[in-house]
Design an enzyme around this catalytic site. Structure first.
Site, PDB file in Angstrom:
ATOM      1  N   HIS A  89      10.875 -10.173  -0.072  1.00  0.00           N
ATOM      2  CA  HIS A  89      11.612  -8.968   0.101  1.00  0.00           C
ATOM      3  C   HIS A  89      10.147  -7.988   0.618  1.00  0.00           C
ATOM      4  O   HIS A  89      10.051  -6.837   0.632  1.00  0.00           O
ATOM      5  CB  HIS A  89      12.615  -8.477  -0.709  1.00  0.00           C
ATOM      6  CG  HIS A  89      13.746  -9.082  -1.046  1.00  0.00           C
ATOM      7  ND1 HIS A  89      15.042  -8.282  -0.342  1.00  0.00           N
ATOM      8  CD2 HIS A  89      13.813 -10.311  -1.583  1.00  0.00           C
ATOM      9  CE1 HIS A  89      16.422  -9.442  -0.603  1.00  0.00           C
ATOM     10  NE2 HIS A  89      14.604 -10.340  -1.490  1.00  0.00           N
TER      11      HIS A  89
ATOM     12  N   LYS B  89      15.323   7.479   0.712  1.00  0.00           N
ATOM     13  CA  LYS B  89      14.734   6.184   0.431  1.00  0.00           C
ATOM     14  C   LYS B  89      14.158   6.282  -0.834  1.00  0.00           C
ATOM     15  O   LYS B  89      14.025   7.356  -1.604  1.00  0.00           O
ATOM     16  CB  LYS B  89      14.005   5.453   1.490  1.00  0.00           C
ATOM     17  CG  LYS B  89      13.162   6.503   2.003  1.00  0.00           C
ATOM     18  CD  LYS B  89      12.167   5.337   3.396  1.00  0.00           C
ATOM     19  CE  LYS B  89      12.980   5.671   4.709  1.00  0.00           C
ATOM     20  NZ  LYS B  89      13.483   4.431   5.499  1.00  0.00           N
ATOM     21  N   ARG B  90      13.498   5.305  -1.582  1.00  0.00           N
ATOM     22  CA  ARG B  90      12.811   5.661  -2.632  1.00  0.00           C
ATOM     23  C   ARG B  90      11.528   6.434  -1.632  1.00  0.00           C
ATOM     24  O   ARG B  90      11.449   5.619  -1.480  1.00  0.00           O
ATOM     25  CB  ARG B  90      12.262   4.402  -2.906  1.00  0.00           C
ATOM     26  CG  ARG B  90      13.497   3.551  -4.099  1.00  0.00           C
ATOM     27  CD  ARG B  90      14.084   4.512  -5.221  1.00  0.00           C
ATOM     28  NE  ARG B  90      12.647   4.017  -6.377  1.00  0.00           N
ATOM     29  CZ  ARG B  90      12.715   3.509  -7.398  1.00  0.00           C
ATOM     30  NH1 ARG B  90      14.193   2.996  -7.765  1.00  0.00           N
ATOM     31  NH2 ARG B  90      11.597   3.781  -8.083  1.00  0.00           N
TER      32      ARG B  90
ATOM     33  N   LYS C   6       6.317   4.025   2.427  1.00  0.00           N
ATOM     34  CA  LYS C   6       7.004   4.917   2.790  1.00  0.00           C
ATOM     35  C   LYS C   6       6.877   5.636   4.096  1.00  0.00           C
ATOM     36  O   LYS C   6       7.726   6.321   5.212  1.00  0.00           O
ATOM     37  CB  LYS C   6       8.979   4.957   2.289  1.00  0.00           C
ATOM     38  CG  LYS C   6       8.764   3.813   1.660  1.00  0.00           C
ATOM     39  CD  LYS C   6      10.276   4.031   0.649  1.00  0.00           C
ATOM     40  CE  LYS C   6      11.285   1.899   0.485  1.00  0.00           C
ATOM     41  NZ  LYS C   6      11.588   1.900   1.515  1.00  0.00           N
TER      42      LYS C   6
ATOM     43  N   THR D 247      17.648  -1.203   4.632  1.00  0.00           N
ATOM     44  CA  THR D 247      18.865  -1.391   5.599  1.00  0.00           C
ATOM     45  C   THR D 247      19.119  -0.009   5.473  1.00  0.00           C
ATOM     46  O   THR D 247      20.398   0.032   6.792  1.00  0.00           O
ATOM     47  CB  THR D 247      19.365  -2.554   4.095  1.00  0.00           C
ATOM     48  OG1 THR D 247      18.993  -1.346   3.028  1.00  0.00           O
ATOM     49  CG2 THR D 247      18.747  -3.521   4.339  1.00  0.00           C
TER      50      THR D 247
ATOM     51  N   LYS E 275      21.878   1.524   8.664  1.00  0.00           N
ATOM     52  CA  LYS E 275      23.241   2.183   8.272  1.00  0.00           C
ATOM     53  C   LYS E 275      23.642   3.312   8.577  1.00  0.00           C
ATOM     54  O   LYS E 275      24.458   4.071   9.614  1.00  0.00           O
ATOM     55  CB  LYS E 275      23.730   2.585   7.045  1.00  0.00           C
ATOM     56  CG  LYS E 275      23.529   1.435   5.806  1.00  0.00           C
ATOM     57  CD  LYS E 275      23.221   1.825   3.978  1.00  0.00           C
ATOM     58  CE  LYS E 275      23.416  -0.087   3.126  1.00  0.00           C
ATOM     59  NZ  LYS E 275      22.075   0.764   2.489  1.00  0.00           N
TER      60      LYS E 275
END
Ligand code: Z15
Length: 817
Positions: free
Chosen positions: A361, A552-553, A558, A662, A666
């Protein structure tokens, strides 16, 4: 998947009222008048559970007695979210529940709110596991989720007066929990430590201590499949017999100490997400749940058999390793087969490699787990012997495949040197049948970079399965208004079990009436979120501004920092008149993110976002033009509220760093447009929705590589774009720290001198694309047409499709007959 219409409720409202009353009386021991929302929640959950019970028993029986190979999904995390509404949906009882609860004098929303969300996961990986088991049950595939019932889930996030993250314990089991069924009669013994001795030429492990793994079972109801699978989460209990020797000699408290410590194993979820910590307790957790699960599978599939024929094991169940966390299962199955059941090495290896498959992942090499040989030897001495032997056999095998000695050396499972380590990703690749990445780009990079040597020599092992999300929770439950409109538009509700049917909405993007209805749904969702936010967090969000979200985290790759820098630049431009006030498109920006408690830069970024929010929201110069909100403790519940209300979603990681994502799926499925880089599953989303319906910016993987290669100098970008310079200068000069110039100095220094994830290099294209975004938003019909096309073209990202891909490419099994 064969599409299904919504299931029909097994009860009338009147019957359900009686069932709730019965539970109130005999389980809660309260009268209807005394019952609180929480009582009603427990009583209705227990009543709902009873309706699932028959299907659960038959599914278990068919799983064991049928000839369909089952799936065992081994995962250290299952981020389930609340259970009640999901169970009601799958039983077709949503409206009966609402009516019954109202008839009993309660507000259905407050009743479902009384459920405490189980936070047994960190982020994407744990939520993916939850979506996958939902889809397996909905497809009617026999499956077990296997994991840990942590007593403390992911920490509860709060912000202090300075905007810093504070972590509070999430003691979710302090509340009544009607879903988990603890089954003391099916516990497993899991042992640790000690030594290995030779007896009659055989290696015998003499462990030093053991814990009792007690299963806590959760029902996993399928949507309209009539199937209910099992999520089995292990809880560590001590054995009641304690060390009498110690007891006699010294103190009672000393004697019970090992018992008390045993229970620590399942006490807490590690809060790191894609950054392994390498702690001993973590390895204990991993072995604890994997060993219990493997023994459990043997118990389930060979009931009452002393000498089962375990050569048939791979036909009974196939185990998916969710990241490297459960990879210790490979030597454990070898140990079970050789030491406990007397198989020879080759037979054991054949069974083991047929049983396991591995999903990777991540792309960050530092995120792949490695365990020191010393630690494994101390905790699991027999396993270390087996791992060494696997390594030896593997190196032998490699000699038959290549003469490149350097390559063979690079592929060692156990490294050499003074501090040898076990590379769990390599062990997983050698010890299983398939390895998959989680999006096309990620799987490609896995083959080309991270596991290059392996894919060169074992090309057939490698495959891709692009992630997906469950449409039941993330469309139907989260967004009832859009769900109703989709059903109206398609003339059927079968899309909930065959999400590609959403394609039927594409022509409606040209139907102005439908587009208006879609816009009304989005606006109603924004109003609903604004009310929720006011009620729950106390802030005002104006639903007549653009709702722009990044949840998100918190991780440097990111690039929440890119978003905050662009936001500051925008703030400055409005404030000093660089942009004409009338030209400013009003925006409300939402952040949601937890940082690992020990991740300094991530926590500092949280503090910065909170303080930018404070300054911006209190500045009359930008009032009505720009607002920033950072509700604390982003979790599944908040996701379900915020995603449907969002119009613009941020997926802005550095290309080549986000394995899949993910959240991106969504949001698109709920009719948000994406501003994003060519990373992870963004690539596939953009391919499907069309380039003209996706705001692409930033460098590609190749451009990123080339820039690293030529030598990256972030300061150059700071000098080149005055907007960026202004933003960074404002941070350094104390605008967001009451004049203190030191507060964010570490962030600023990193940006200007290192900036490993090249935030600065992507700033200009990110800031520039905002003009395009805003131009489009000024034309609501065009914006909403594109949003509808996002919904219509992302049916591929259902986790039902992901499961079908796993079934076909990796597991080679299917639904129960
Ligand atoms: C995690 O949440 C993910 C990867 C990891 O290696 C760990 Cl330890 C945790 C995420 C990825 O970052 C994300 O890109 C992906 O969508 C998700 O797993 C599910 O595959």
């Amino acid at each position: 998947m064969t599409e299904q219409t919504a299931p029909k409720s097994p009860v009338t409202t009147e019957q359900f009222i009686e069932e709730i009353k019965e539970q109130l009386k005999y389980n809660q021991g309260v009268t209807v008048e005394q019952a609180t929302d929480a009582d009603i929640y427990v009583a209705s959950s227990l009543a709902v559970r009873r309706h699932l019970m028959d299907s659960w028993t038959t599914t278990q029986k068919d799983t064991v007695e049928g000839n369909t190979k089952a799936v065992g999904y081994l995962s250290a995390e299952f981020l389930m979210g609340k259970q009640l509404r999901n169970a009601l949906l799958n039983l077709g009882m949503l409206s009966e529940f609402d009516d019954a609860v109202k008839a009993l004098g309660h507000d259905p929303q407050l009743v479902v709110d009384a459920e405490y969300e189980p936070g047994l996961g960190n982020g994407g990986l744990g939520r993916l596991a939850a979506c996958f088991i939902d889809s397996l049950a909905s497809l009617g595939v026999p499956a077990f989720g296997y994991g840990i019932q942590y007593k403390y889930g992911i920490f509860k996030q709060e912000f202090d007066a300075e905007g810093k993250q504070v972590e509070r314990p999430d003691y979710w089991l302090a509340n009544e929990e009607p879903w988990g069924h603890i089954d003391y009669n099916r516990s497993q013994k899991v042992s640790f430590g000690g030594s290995v001795v030779e007896e009659d030429g055989k290696k015998v492990w003499k462990p030093a201590w053991s814990v009792r793994a007690v299963p806590v079972d959760y029902m996993v109801p399928g949507y309209a499949s009539g199937r209910v699978n099992t999520l089995r989460l292990w809880s560590a209990k001590s054995y009641d017999e304690f060390d009498l020797l110690t007891f006699n000699k010294s103190e009672y408290l000393d004697a019970v100490k090992p018992q008390v410590e045993a229970e620590n194993i399942s006490k807490i979820l590690y809060p790191e997400d894609s950054t392994p910590q390498g702690k001993r307790l973590r390895l204990e957790q991993q072995y604890f749940f994997v060993a219990a699960s493997l023994h459990d599978a043997i118990r389930v599939f060979y009931p009452g058999q002393d000498k089962p024929d375990l050569t048939t094991f791979p036909n009974k169940i196939t185990f998916q390793l969710n990241d490297t966390h459960p990879v210790i299962g490979i030597p454990e199955l070898m140990r079970i087969l050789i030491d406990e059941y007397g198989y020879d090495w080759n037979t054991a290896w054949d069974i083991t490699t047929k049983t396991f498959n591995y999903t990777c992942h991540t792309l960050l090499p530092e995120a792949l787990e490695v365990w020191p040989v010393d630690l494994i030897s101390e905790l699991l001495p027999r396993h270390m012997q087996i791992i060494n032997e696997i390594n030896d056999h593997f190196l032998e095998e490699l000699k038959g495949l290549t003469r490149d000695k350097e390559r063979i050396n690079r592929m060692r499972i156990v490294t050499e040197g003074d501090y040898p380590q076990v590379r769990m990703a390599y062990l997983a690749t050698a010890g299983g049948s398939h390895v998959n990445g989680v999006a096309e780009l990620h799987s490609q990079l896995l083959k080309d970079v991270t596991l290059r040597d392996f894919s060169d020599l074992f090309p057939k092992k490698f495959t891709n399965v692009t992630n997906g999300v469950t449409p039941r929770r993330f469309i139907r439950l989260a967004n009832p208004r859009l769900s109703a409109l989709i059903t109206e538009g398609l003339g059927t509700d079968k899309w909930l079990s065959d999400l590609e049917l959403l394609q039927g909405l594409a022509p409606l993007a040209n139907d102005d009436e439908f587009v208006k209805k879609f816009a009304e749904v989005k606006h109603a969702n924004k109003v609903a979120f604004a009310n929720f936010a006011k009620d729950r967090y106390g802030f005002d969000a104006n639903p007549d501004t653009m709702f722009n979200t990044m949840v998100k985290r918190l991780h440097e790759y990111k690039r929440q920092s890119l978003k905050i820098l662009a936001l500051i630049a925008r703030y400055a431009a409005i404030k000093n008149g660089t942009i004409n006030a009338d030209d400013v498109l009003p925006r409300t920006v939402f952040f949601g993110a937890k940082a690992a408690p020990g991740y300094y830069m991530a926590k500092l970024t949280i503090q910065l976002i909170n303080n930018v929010a404070r300054v911006v929201n209190n500045d009359p110069d930008v009032k009505g033009k720009l607002a920033v909100h950072f509700p604390a403790n982003y979790n599944v519940r908040l996701a379900q509220h915020l995603i449907p209300a969002t119009e613009l979603d941020e997926q802005i990681s550095q290309a080549g760093k986000e394995a899949s994502g993910t959240g991106n799926m969504k949001f698109a499925l709920n009719g948000a447009l994406t501003v994003g880089t060519l990373d992870g599953a963004n690539v596939e989303i953009r391919e499907r929705v069309g380039a003209e319906n996706f705001f692409l910016f930033g460098m590609t993987v190749d451009e990123v590589d080339a820039l690293y290669e030529e030598g990256y100098n972030p300061a150059k970008y700071y000098e080149a774009d005055p907007r960026l310079k202004m933003a960074i200068d404002m941070i350094s000069n104390g605008t967001f720290s009451d004049g203190d110039r030191n507060t964010y100095a570490p962030l600023v220094a990193d940006w200007l001198t290192k900036d490993y994830f090249m935030t600065l290099a992507d700033f200009t294209s990110y800031a520039d694309i905002q003009y395009q975004i805003e131009d489009l938003y000024r034309n609501p019909m065009e914006w909403n047409r594109k949003a509808i096309l996002n919904v219509a073209n992302t049916g591929f990202f259902s986790s039902d499709r992901s499961m079908e891909d796993y079934l076909e490419r990796i597991w080679h099994t299917g639904p129960l007959a």
